[in-house]
Write an enzyme that holds these catalytic residues in place. Sequence first.
Site, short mmCIF file in Angstrom:
data_model
loop_
_atom_site.label_atom_id
_atom_site.label_comp_id
_atom_site.label_asym_id
_atom_site.label_seq_id
_atom_site.Cartn_x
_atom_site.Cartn_y
_atom_site.Cartn_z
N ASN A 138 0.77 -1.36 -0.04
CA ASN A 138 -0.19 -0.15 0.01
C ASN A 138 0.79 1.28 -0.15
O ASN A 138 0.41 2.35 -0.50
CB ASN A 138 -0.77 -0.04 1.28
CG ASN A 138 -1.64 1.19 1.38
OD1 ASN A 138 -2.65 1.68 0.62
ND2 ASN A 138 -1.50 1.89 2.42
N GLU A 177 -8.43 3.90 -0.42
CA GLU A 177 -7.37 3.58 -1.43
C GLU A 177 -6.43 4.60 -2.04
O GLU A 177 -5.29 4.17 -2.14
CB GLU A 177 -8.38 2.76 -2.79
CG GLU A 177 -9.02 1.61 -2.43
CD GLU A 177 -9.84 0.92 -3.41
OE1 GLU A 177 -9.45 1.37 -4.56
OE2 GLU A 177 -10.66 0.25 -3.08
N ARG A 216 1.72 -12.62 4.43
CA ARG A 216 0.66 -11.76 5.14
C ARG A 216 0.78 -10.64 4.52
O ARG A 216 1.90 -9.97 4.22
CB ARG A 216 0.96 -11.63 6.51
CG ARG A 216 -0.07 -10.74 7.55
CD ARG A 216 0.11 -9.46 7.68
NE ARG A 216 -0.62 -8.74 8.39
CZ ARG A 216 -0.50 -7.64 8.77
NH1 ARG A 216 0.27 -6.82 8.18
NH2 ARG A 216 -1.27 -6.97 9.81
N ASP A 218 -0.46 -6.56 4.14
CA ASP A 218 -0.86 -5.42 5.00
C ASP A 218 -1.75 -4.42 4.42
O ASP A 218 -1.78 -4.47 3.09
CB ASP A 218 0.45 -4.58 5.39
CG ASP A 218 0.25 -3.54 6.44
OD1 ASP A 218 -0.09 -3.98 7.32
OD2 ASP A 218 0.43 -2.43 6.31
N GLU A 242 -4.56 -8.60 5.28
CA GLU A 242 -5.14 -8.06 6.44
C GLU A 242 -6.04 -6.75 6.06
O GLU A 242 -5.58 -5.69 5.34
CB GLU A 242 -3.90 -7.62 7.22
CG GLU A 242 -4.36 -6.72 8.73
CD GLU A 242 -4.00 -5.24 8.63
OE1 GLU A 242 -4.22 -4.79 9.68
OE2 GLU A 242 -3.43 -4.61 7.78
N ARG A 359 4.03 -4.64 22.19
CA ARG A 359 4.96 -5.18 21.37
C ARG A 359 6.52 -5.40 22.26
O ARG A 359 7.57 -4.82 22.08
CB ARG A 359 5.51 -4.13 20.26
CG ARG A 359 4.02 -4.15 19.15
CD ARG A 359 4.45 -2.91 18.20
NE ARG A 359 3.16 -2.72 17.19
CZ ARG A 359 3.12 -1.92 16.35
NH1 ARG A 359 4.20 -1.20 16.08
NH2 ARG A 359 2.00 -2.24 15.43
#
Length: 491
Positions: A138, A177, A216, A218, A242, A359
């Site tokens: 993205n 988007e 995976r 993003d 995701e 985290r």
Amino acid sequence: MTTSLLLQLSSLSAALLVPSTLAATPAQWRSRSIYQVLTDRFARADNSTVHPCDVTLNEYCGGTWKGIEYKLDYISNMGFDAIWISPITKNTADGYHGYYQTDLYSLNSNFGTAQDLKDLSQALHDRNMYLMVDVVTNHFGSETADDIDYASFVPFNDSSYFHSYCEIDYDNQTSAEICWLYDNLPDLRTEDQDVVDAYSTWIGELVANYSIDGLRIDSVKDVDKASMPPFCEAAGVYCLGELSNNDPSYAYPYQDVLNGGGIINYPIYFSFNETFIYSGHATTADLAYNIYLDRNNSVDSTLHGTFTENHDNPRVAWHNPDITVAANAIGWTLLTDGIPIIYYGQEQHLAGADDPGCREAMWLEENGSYNTTAPLHNTTAYLNQVRTWAVQNSANYTTTKNVALNYSDSQIAMQKDVIRTILTFAGEGQVASTFTTVGAGFGAGVTVVDVISCATYTATSAGEVTVGIGGGAMVVMLTAGFLAGSTICGY
Ligand SMILES: *[C@@H]1O[C@H](CO)[C@@H](O)[C@H](O)[C@H]1NC(C)=O
Ligand SMILES: *[C@@H]1O[C@H](CO)[C@@H](O)[C@H](O)[C@H]1NC(C)=O
Ligand SMILES: *[C@@H]1O[C@H](CO)[C@@H](O)[C@H](O)[C@H]1NC(C)=O
Ligand SMILES: *[C@@H]1O[C@H](CO)[C@@H](O)[C@H](O)[C@H]1NC(C)=O
Ligand SMILES: *[C@@H]1O[C@H](CO)[C@@H](O)[C@H](O)[C@H]1NC(C)=O
Ligand SMILES: *[C@@H]1O[C@H](CO)[C@@H](O)[C@H](O)[C@H]1NC(C)=O
Ligand SMILES: *[C@@H]1O[C@H](CO)[C@@H](O)[C@H](O)[C@H]1NC(C)=O
Ligand SMILES: *[C@@H]1O[C@H](CO)[C@@H](O)[C@H](O)[C@H]1NC(C)=O
Ligand SMILES: *[C@@H]1O[C@H](CO)[C@@H](O)[C@H](O)[C@H]1NC(C)=O
Ligand SMILES: *[C@@H]1O[C@H](CO)[C@@H](O)[C@H](O)[C@H]1NC(C)=O
Ligand SMILES: CC(=O)N[C@H]1CO[C@H](CO)[C@@H](O)[C@@H]1O
């Protein structure tokens, strides 16, 4: 189009022909159980148990691919046969999580060398484990929001590959988007053929170079939908997209563009969160309803990634410190539909808050003991063992969809093929009682084993059993006949 892109495009067809003998298909992934690590936070190559890590600073703490490799016994001894690691590409100086990439063709040197990554991949395959790598299509990342240095990006070294800045209005799909997730994350024009082609070339090479078994992906809801099929096609491996969204009718159709893959199952996660962790806000009836929404809206609900913790949300124990609730959360993750994903530290009952709190540096927990006697470590290992027994001995286990059998205020009974599970949200203080598994469909008179307590029950002529419940324990039932030879509860 730039020269570099043209050069890369010329090798596109060659990349697509790279044999993908190690690459795994969606069907192969179904039986797997994934352990998710944040590479920077899971394990250091120097085996340090004291190296500081202040999660609030958003800085690198020194976890590496080599560190993960050294801890593969810890992971595989819990019954996991796949890991998901952070994005591997070069990032900005503060991109410890991997989502601020600047160069697709360089690795993040904080995590190690190309050889280290190949060693990790090889070590996994030697154990018959799969490697899932996180990828970002993205956006790219910039140190600063002002004066973005587009020329330094590889291969998208010009602003013409990116949308101009705008803030996302999440109620507007076009905006999601074409606008930017943050003002330092230039948003790629994934609707442009040259961007799609460059990504296809790259991912085909990446999968081949590091023998990657699955991806995976993003923020899939923020890219052009049409950009996903060619990307997954070029990758030739299972794609797990995701998108954080609680609307099943919006989220599940994304499975259509992931070439037979699935999505990180956020709709059921949100429902689970409300029901389970915040019992009282929603009811088990809502969770049961959502199990059916999943089935009704998904191409195949058994191909989604099921989770209750990850690097973007508060951990279960942050919401609710009751350890039985945490154990039931692991039970839900491992025994409902989909490919289970347990987030590192979930088995240690870590209680981190929302990002960045969740985290934690694993090596600082209990002085880096990666404690194999922690209660939830045992729960995780044991339920992976039970699930694996079902996967290996019931041909239809992974493809048979979970059904909600019956529920009460704080409990839900469900059946996925040969396993019937009663999950409890009431906590350790739950008073002992009984629960009848209406509709469980056992054969009349068969012996049923609750593999958590190892208690046995005899099914009625109607195929029901009435089991003892209490103290927040879950109940996981299989027939004694099916367990024969498993060593589970001595069968
Ligand atoms: C982008 O990279 C290519 C190949 O290195 C180079 O030819 C081109 O001039 C670069 N474009 C810009 C805007 O820097
Ligand atoms: C860290 O531990 C691994 C095995 O667990 C060992 O091979 C390696 O040499 C150790 N590294 C250091 C710096 O102690
Ligand atoms: C949706 O967002 C796009 C891009 O920002 C904008 O052009 C369009 O007008 C928006 N539509 C609505 C209904 O707000
Ligand atoms: C894959 O390896 C080849 C050969 O070393 C290299 O030319 C190419 O850039 C690599 N691609 C990626 C995405 O790592
Ligand atoms: C989980 O549920 C609680 C209680 O309703 C809510 O405050 C929280 O935002 C939810 N978390 C997520 C990630 O949905
Ligand atoms: C799912 O679909 C079935 C059959 O079409 C329908 O009876 C049921 O009400 C649906 N359930 C939900 C929760 O949408
Ligand atoms: C960690 O080590 C310190 C110093 O040796 C000790 O005081 C502490 O009790 C240890 N903590 C755990 C959880 O083992
Ligand atoms: C591991 O967990 C067990 C059970 O909670 C605890 O008794 C033990 O002290 C822990 N080990 C370490 C090294 O902290
Ligand atoms: C879990 O703990 C029990 C009791 O200590 C032990 O018998 C069992 O082997 C453990 N199971 C796993 C899978 O670690
Ligand atoms: C598994 O599913 C197939 C196809 O739906 C069916 O023909 C077969 O009988 C099932 N096997 C078992 C053991 O249930
Ligand atoms: C909907 C339904 O069948 N509910 C039942 C679930 O189990 C409890 C406890 O056994 C029963 O009381 C409910 O009638």
